[in-house]
Motif scaffolding. Structure first.
Motif, short mmCIF file in Angstrom:
data_model
loop_
_atom_site.label_atom_id
_atom_site.label_comp_id
_atom_site.label_asym_id
_atom_site.label_seq_id
_atom_site.Cartn_x
_atom_site.Cartn_y
_atom_site.Cartn_z
N MET A 106 0.82 -1.21 0.00
CA MET A 106 0.00 0.00 0.00
C MET A 106 0.85 1.26 0.00
SD MET A 106 -2.97 0.09 -0.65
CE MET A 106 -4.68 -0.14 -0.43
N ASN A 107 1.91 1.23 0.79
CA ASN A 107 2.79 2.40 0.82
C ASN A 107 3.42 2.66 -0.53
OD1 ASN A 107 2.37 3.22 3.41
ND2 ASN A 107 4.02 1.98 4.26
N GLN A 108 3.79 1.57 -1.19
CA GLN A 108 4.37 1.71 -2.52
C GLN A 108 3.40 2.37 -3.47
OE1 GLN A 108 5.69 -2.13 -3.72
NE2 GLN A 108 7.57 -2.01 -2.51
N VAL A 109 2.17 1.93 -3.37
CA VAL A 109 1.13 2.51 -4.23
C VAL A 109 0.97 3.99 -3.94
CG1 VAL A 109 -1.33 2.48 -4.80
CG2 VAL A 109 -0.11 0.33 -4.46
N LEU A 110 0.88 4.28 -2.66
CA LEU A 110 0.67 5.67 -2.25
C LEU A 110 1.85 6.55 -2.66
CD1 LEU A 110 -1.02 7.77 -0.73
CD2 LEU A 110 0.06 7.03 1.38
N ARG A 111 3.05 6.08 -2.38
CA ARG A 111 4.24 6.86 -2.72
C ARG A 111 4.35 7.07 -4.23
NH1 ARG A 111 7.55 3.95 1.11
NH2 ARG A 111 7.62 5.13 3.04
N GLY A 112 4.10 6.00 -4.93
CA GLY A 112 4.16 6.07 -6.38
C GLY A 112 3.20 7.11 -6.92
N ARG B 74 -6.93 13.57 -1.60
CA ARG B 74 -8.14 12.76 -1.68
C ARG B 74 -7.78 11.28 -1.86
NH1 ARG B 74 -13.12 13.00 0.11
NH2 ARG B 74 -14.40 11.51 -1.00
N ILE B 75 -6.81 11.03 -2.73
CA ILE B 75 -6.40 9.65 -2.98
C ILE B 75 -5.80 9.03 -1.72
CG2 ILE B 75 -4.74 8.21 -4.26
CD1 ILE B 75 -5.26 10.14 -6.67
N GLN B 76 -4.98 9.82 -1.04
CA GLN B 76 -4.40 9.32 0.21
C GLN B 76 -5.50 8.98 1.20
OE1 GLN B 76 -0.66 10.65 2.11
NE2 GLN B 76 -1.99 11.73 3.52
N TYR B 77 -6.46 9.84 1.24
CA TYR B 77 -7.60 9.65 2.14
C TYR B 77 -8.32 8.34 1.80
CZ TYR B 77 -12.26 10.58 4.10
OH TYR B 77 -13.44 10.50 4.76
N ILE B 78 -8.51 8.10 0.53
CA ILE B 78 -9.21 6.89 0.10
C ILE B 78 -8.42 5.64 0.50
CG2 ILE B 78 -9.94 5.55 -1.93
CD1 ILE B 78 -10.55 8.39 -3.25
N ILE B 79 -7.11 5.68 0.26
CA ILE B 79 -6.26 4.54 0.62
C ILE B 79 -6.31 4.30 2.12
CG2 ILE B 79 -3.87 3.72 0.74
CD1 ILE B 79 -3.42 5.16 -1.98
N GLN B 80 -6.15 5.40 2.84
CA GLN B 80 -6.15 5.33 4.31
C GLN B 80 -7.45 4.71 4.82
OE1 GLN B 80 -6.02 9.22 5.99
NE2 GLN B 80 -5.38 8.54 8.02
N TYR C 51 -11.17 0.47 6.78
CA TYR C 51 -12.43 -0.28 6.67
C TYR C 51 -12.18 -1.78 6.68
CZ TYR C 51 -15.88 3.39 6.08
OH TYR C 51 -16.75 4.42 6.32
N THR C 52 -11.09 -2.18 6.00
CA THR C 52 -10.74 -3.60 5.97
C THR C 52 -10.47 -4.10 7.38
OG1 THR C 52 -9.72 -3.20 3.83
CG2 THR C 52 -9.21 -5.29 4.88
N ILE C 53 -9.69 -3.31 8.12
CA ILE C 53 -9.38 -3.69 9.51
C ILE C 53 -10.65 -3.73 10.34
CG2 ILE C 53 -8.13 -3.01 11.61
CD1 ILE C 53 -6.07 -1.63 9.68
#
Ligand SMILES: [Zn+2]
Length: 174
Positions: free
Chosen positions: A1-7, A23-29, A34-36
């Motif tokens: 996930m971090n790789q995706v975000l950083r990329g 916004r994208i960071q927010y969505i990832i976060q 939500y998964t957890i």
């Protein structure tokens, strides 16, 4: 996930719509949160309380080593005001030609070294040239050039073959 975000974030640095990255960071976060939440059957609020905004998670890896992962959140998505000026300056800098051959007309006169009023003197293919060769042609064949940079004066002189061969070859380096 971090790789995706950083990329995603790095790719879009300096873009006009950097705020979209927030916004994208927010969505990832939140998608992780939500998964957890679903897995642990707790509320989102509790997820952030337990794992913080970075969703810090400690676990044991295969070798029994304690590991911690966290979401590498970017604290600010403010436009980097130095981003474009920096690039602008780099672009505006005059480029020093390492190989002056790339711009032959910037060179000094091959014969007298005059740095101004340059013209290119061209020669034909050797097979198209007629003997006897003029001195400039001899020299150009010697240095294996099809064109040579000259000042206007020297150009006129060599065109009329007024210069001796040794006057041409003794080039003055400036
Ligand atoms: Zn000259």
């Amino acid at each position: 996930m971090n790789q995706v975000l950083r990329g995603l974030v790095n790719n879009n640095q300096g873009c006009r719509n950097d705020y979209v990255m927030h916004r994208i960071q927010y969505i990832i976060q939140y998608s992780i949160a939500y998964t957890i939440a679903r897995k642990c059957d707790i509320s989102i609020k509790k997820v952030f309380k337990k794992y913080h905004a970075e969703l810090i998670y400690s676990y044991m890896n295969d070798r029994g080593k304690a590991k911690t992962i966290r979401l590498a959140l970017y604290p600010s998505f403010k436009r980097d005001k130095t981003f474009f000026p920096q690039w602008n300056n780099k672009i505006k800098k005059t480029v020093e030609y390492k190989y002056r051959d790339t711009n032959p007309l910037k060179r000094n006169c091959y014969i007298c070294g005059n740095p101004q009023h340059h013209v290119m003197f061209h020669r034909k293919r050797i097979s198209s040239l007629h003997m006897p060769y003029s001195n400039i042609i001899k020299e150009m064949i010697r240095i294996n050039r099809r064109q040579i940079c000259l000042c206007r004066e020297c150009f006129i002189k060599v065109s009329q073959n007024l210069l001796e061969f040794n006057q041409i070859t003794k080039r003055k380096l400036t």
